[in-house]
Design a protein around this motif. Sequence first.
Motif, mmCIF file in Angstrom:
data_model
loop_
_atom_site.group_PDB
_atom_site.id
_atom_site.type_symbol
_atom_site.label_atom_id
_atom_site.label_comp_id
_atom_site.label_asym_id
_atom_site.label_seq_id
_atom_site.Cartn_x
_atom_site.Cartn_y
_atom_site.Cartn_z
ATOM 1 N N MET A 1 0.819 -1.132 0.040
ATOM 2 C CA MET A 1 -0.058 0.230 -0.133
ATOM 3 C C MET A 1 0.839 1.058 -0.060
ATOM 4 S SD MET A 1 -2.663 1.328 3.075
ATOM 5 C CE MET A 1 -2.193 3.248 3.189
ATOM 6 N N GLN A 2 0.419 2.336 -0.894
ATOM 7 C CA GLN A 2 1.126 3.402 -0.721
ATOM 8 C C GLN A 2 0.505 4.367 0.238
ATOM 9 O OE1 GLN A 2 1.253 5.465 -4.597
ATOM 10 N NE2 GLN A 2 3.704 5.557 -4.548
ATOM 11 N N SER A 3 1.122 5.081 1.046
ATOM 12 C CA SER A 3 0.623 5.977 1.950
ATOM 13 C C SER A 3 -0.094 7.400 1.121
ATOM 14 C CB SER A 3 1.634 6.802 2.885
ATOM 15 O OG SER A 3 1.173 7.868 3.404
ATOM 16 N N PRO A 4 -1.186 7.802 1.463
ATOM 17 C CA PRO A 4 -1.806 8.951 0.769
ATOM 18 C C PRO A 4 -1.281 10.327 1.575
ATOM 19 C CG PRO A 4 -3.221 7.954 2.589
ATOM 20 C CD PRO A 4 -2.118 7.017 2.567
ATOM 21 N N ILE A 5 -0.389 10.323 2.381
ATOM 22 C CA ILE A 5 0.035 11.484 2.999
ATOM 23 C C ILE A 5 0.931 12.301 1.901
ATOM 24 C CG2 ILE A 5 1.020 12.575 4.681
ATOM 25 C CD1 ILE A 5 0.109 10.272 6.469
ATOM 26 N N PRO A 6 1.645 11.814 1.147
ATOM 27 C CA PRO A 6 2.657 12.563 0.286
ATOM 28 C C PRO A 6 1.743 13.244 -0.719
ATOM 29 C CG PRO A 6 4.012 10.680 0.573
ATOM 30 C CD PRO A 6 2.704 10.489 1.168
ATOM 31 N N GLY A 7 0.870 12.614 -1.240
ATOM 32 C CA GLY A 7 -0.297 13.010 -2.376
ATOM 33 C C GLY A 7 -1.136 14.526 -1.684
ATOM 34 N N TYR A 8 -1.311 14.089 -0.519
ATOM 35 C CA TYR A 8 -2.092 15.093 0.033
ATOM 36 C C TYR A 8 -1.173 16.412 0.240
ATOM 37 C CZ TYR A 8 -4.025 18.033 3.695
ATOM 38 O OH TYR A 8 -4.533 19.063 4.577
ATOM 39 N N LEU A 9 -0.119 16.238 0.740
ATOM 40 C CA LEU A 9 0.988 17.327 0.798
ATOM 41 C C LEU A 9 1.112 17.884 -0.482
ATOM 42 C CD1 LEU A 9 3.364 15.943 3.551
ATOM 43 C CD2 LEU A 9 1.199 17.378 3.829
ATOM 44 N N GLU A 10 1.189 17.160 -1.462
ATOM 45 C CA GLU A 10 1.482 17.870 -3.053
ATOM 46 C C GLU A 10 0.153 18.671 -3.395
ATOM 47 O OE1 GLU A 10 3.615 17.894 -4.958
ATOM 48 O OE2 GLU A 10 4.935 15.997 -4.796
ATOM 49 N N THR A 11 -1.065 18.403 -2.924
ATOM 50 C CA THR A 11 -2.158 19.120 -3.269
ATOM 51 C C THR A 11 -2.262 20.500 -2.528
ATOM 52 O OG1 THR A 11 -3.434 17.566 -2.057
ATOM 53 C CG2 THR A 11 -4.171 17.733 -4.016
ATOM 54 N N ILE A 12 -1.591 20.416 -1.393
ATOM 55 C CA ILE A 12 -1.499 21.585 -0.559
ATOM 56 C C ILE A 12 -0.470 22.585 -1.220
ATOM 57 C CG2 ILE A 12 -0.831 22.711 1.604
ATOM 58 C CD1 ILE A 12 -3.360 21.275 2.201
ATOM 59 N N LEU A 13 0.531 22.120 -1.609
ATOM 60 C CA LEU A 13 1.426 22.887 -2.189
ATOM 61 C C LEU A 13 0.973 23.499 -3.489
ATOM 62 C CD1 LEU A 13 5.230 21.331 -2.382
ATOM 63 C CD2 LEU A 13 4.231 22.995 -0.748
ATOM 64 N N ASP A 14 0.538 22.629 -4.192
ATOM 65 C CA ASP A 14 -0.354 23.009 -5.476
ATOM 66 C C ASP A 14 -1.212 24.123 -5.522
ATOM 67 O OD1 ASP A 14 1.266 21.164 -7.104
ATOM 68 O OD2 ASP A 14 -0.353 19.767 -7.167
ATOM 69 N N SER A 15 -1.801 24.165 -4.381
ATOM 70 C CA SER A 15 -2.901 25.279 -4.066
ATOM 71 C C SER A 15 -2.155 26.528 -3.859
ATOM 72 C CB SER A 15 -3.921 24.732 -3.213
ATOM 73 O OG SER A 15 -3.264 24.772 -1.676
ATOM 74 N N VAL A 16 -1.216 26.493 -3.268
ATOM 75 C CA VAL A 16 -0.578 27.735 -3.175
ATOM 76 C C VAL A 16 0.541 28.450 -3.995
ATOM 77 C CG1 VAL A 16 -1.008 27.625 -0.782
ATOM 78 C CG2 VAL A 16 1.258 26.907 -1.674
ATOM 79 N N ARG A 17 1.022 27.246 -4.898
ATOM 80 C CA ARG A 17 2.150 27.695 -5.916
ATOM 81 C C ARG A 17 2.109 28.935 -6.598
ATOM 82 N NH1 ARG A 17 5.533 23.491 -6.886
ATOM 83 N NH2 ARG A 17 3.949 21.946 -6.410
ATOM 84 N N ALA A 18 0.787 29.305 -7.263
ATOM 85 C CA ALA A 18 0.819 30.475 -8.100
ATOM 86 C C ALA A 18 0.968 31.728 -7.450
ATOM 87 C CB ALA A 18 -0.548 30.132 -8.808
ATOM 88 N N ASP A 19 1.022 31.648 -6.035
ATOM 89 C CA ASP A 19 0.639 32.996 -5.340
ATOM 90 C C ASP A 19 2.473 33.524 -5.245
ATOM 91 O OD1 ASP A 19 0.930 35.032 -3.424
ATOM 92 O OD2 ASP A 19 -0.452 33.860 -2.013
ATOM 93 N N THR A 20 2.619 34.789 -5.909
ATOM 94 C CA THR A 20 4.118 35.286 -6.038
ATOM 95 C C THR A 20 4.152 36.630 -5.316
ATOM 96 O OG1 THR A 20 3.437 36.496 -8.255
ATOM 97 C CG2 THR A 20 4.511 34.246 -8.208
ATOM 98 N N SER A 21 3.017 36.800 -4.113
ATOM 99 C CA SER A 21 2.825 37.957 -3.567
ATOM 100 C C SER A 21 3.964 38.147 -2.374
ATOM 101 C CB SER A 21 1.581 38.141 -2.878
ATOM 102 O OG SER A 21 1.092 37.166 -2.153
ATOM 103 N N GLY A 22 4.400 39.289 -1.918
ATOM 104 C CA GLY A 22 5.546 39.081 -0.843
ATOM 105 C C GLY A 22 6.985 39.545 -1.805
ATOM 106 N N HIS A 23 7.864 39.857 -0.853
ATOM 107 C CA HIS A 23 9.378 40.013 -1.385
ATOM 108 C C HIS A 23 10.393 39.131 -0.464
ATOM 109 C CE1 HIS A 23 7.688 43.173 -3.810
ATOM 110 N NE2 HIS A 23 6.985 43.635 -2.870
ATOM 111 N N VAL A 24 11.434 38.808 -1.108
ATOM 112 C CA VAL A 24 12.472 38.231 -0.419
ATOM 113 C C VAL A 24 12.911 39.180 0.364
ATOM 114 C CG1 VAL A 24 12.954 36.438 -2.088
ATOM 115 C CG2 VAL A 24 14.262 38.736 -2.309
ATOM 116 N N ALA A 25 13.592 38.916 1.424
ATOM 117 C CA ALA A 25 14.153 39.991 2.656
ATOM 118 C C ALA A 25 15.397 40.503 1.693
ATOM 119 C CB ALA A 25 14.704 39.143 3.734
#
Length: 424
Positions: A1-25
């Motif tokens: 069985m493959q753990s579903p956890i990495p896939g879940y974490l990927e979807t979280i990353l995907d949901s914020v990936r496009a946000d380019t707001s803010g600035h590097v220090a």
Amino acid sequence: MQSPIPGYLETILDSVRADTSGHVADYIPELADSDPKPLGLAMCTFGGNLYSVGDDGTEFTIQSVSKPFVYALALQRRGWNKVQQTVGTEPSGEAFNELSLDRNTKRPMNPMINAGAIAVNQLINGEDSSVEDRVEEIREFFSALAGRELSINRALCESELETADRNLSIAHMLRNYDVIQDAAHDAVRSYTLQCAIEVDVRDLAIMSATLANGGVQPITGQKILNPDVCRMALAVMASAGMYDAAGRWMTTVGIPAKSGVGGGLIGTLPGQLGIATFSPRLDIQGNSVRGVKIFQKLSKDMGLHLMAAEPQGEYALRNIHTEGQDSVIRLQGKVNFPAAESILDEMVDHDFTGQRLVLDISRVSSFNRMGRRLIKEGLRSLREEGFEVAIYDPEDILKDLQYSDGTEAETLGSLESRSLEEKD
Ligand code: GLN
């Protein structure tokens, strides 16, 4: 069985990936040139399972995420009295680099702002330590927490020192009030080297999980910190870890946390998890924009908000049944105060028949001190009422415990233990 956890974490990353707001220090020349794109997320359980996705091997400087760990090291090595003479535990509600001291005590408000962290750094390896020895002590400690040798990005440190006027003014202020003894430039160099230790999100998740786990590194099993030290560090993270965004963070995310201007962010759920994110663009408080978003999503999705704790102890009393002449009281799970209270509440109302009571704790996973004390007192009062009380403890979970009436917990070989195990 493959753990579903990495896939879940990927979807979280995907949901914020496009946000380019803010600035590097940009107040640290080397950081101003850093790549803003990396995005990584890691999670380490108290049992030592590590999950990570995205740019999980990209190293960055730890910066202010170092602060709770050095605070914990100071507490561990120098003790609470010494540490609290140096730094307070009140949230300041101010920016991380504010030139501020507690008006009455003339100590920094807390160890999460720069003033407090520069003061705490001085406590490591004794006041007479050289900068290099002190920093080596910290690097070794962080390496033990991460479970691998970490190194210091000296070029970045030198770059930060070129524009460190603000931290130098803080150090002069601390010297003026005798909070630190070192020359201001030594104090700032030592603190800046601490901030320049390089980590990736996996390291940070494990370091955070060590705090969650009461100081035992969950992968190597090494006992690094005392549980009360971890509790203190987490308490200060909860109230001050996100600086002047700490209140909003506590309402929306509800996890003790610490951010750094390198783009790292950790969250620590006591007894559960260490989580870390990496994304370099920052908001005006100096917290990672996508990191904050990831934590908001994780907290909501996974039900991690500490103030939304699920009822505890509800099912701690599995059942009470009669077996021949005996009444068998079966407990299960964790026995803490709410669990013990609900057990005793049912026992008080129960009409026990027969002379002998058996407390079956074979399904109890742990007792905390209060849980044990209350159950013990309950048994004592049953004895006083004339019952003969025995305990079924095949795992020896109560082995070393002595009851206040002098009797000791013993396994009940004589008491048809098999039939107790079989019947549900
Ligand atoms: N080294 C940085 C500084 O002192 C750390 C600040 C931070 O990460 N918030 O300015």
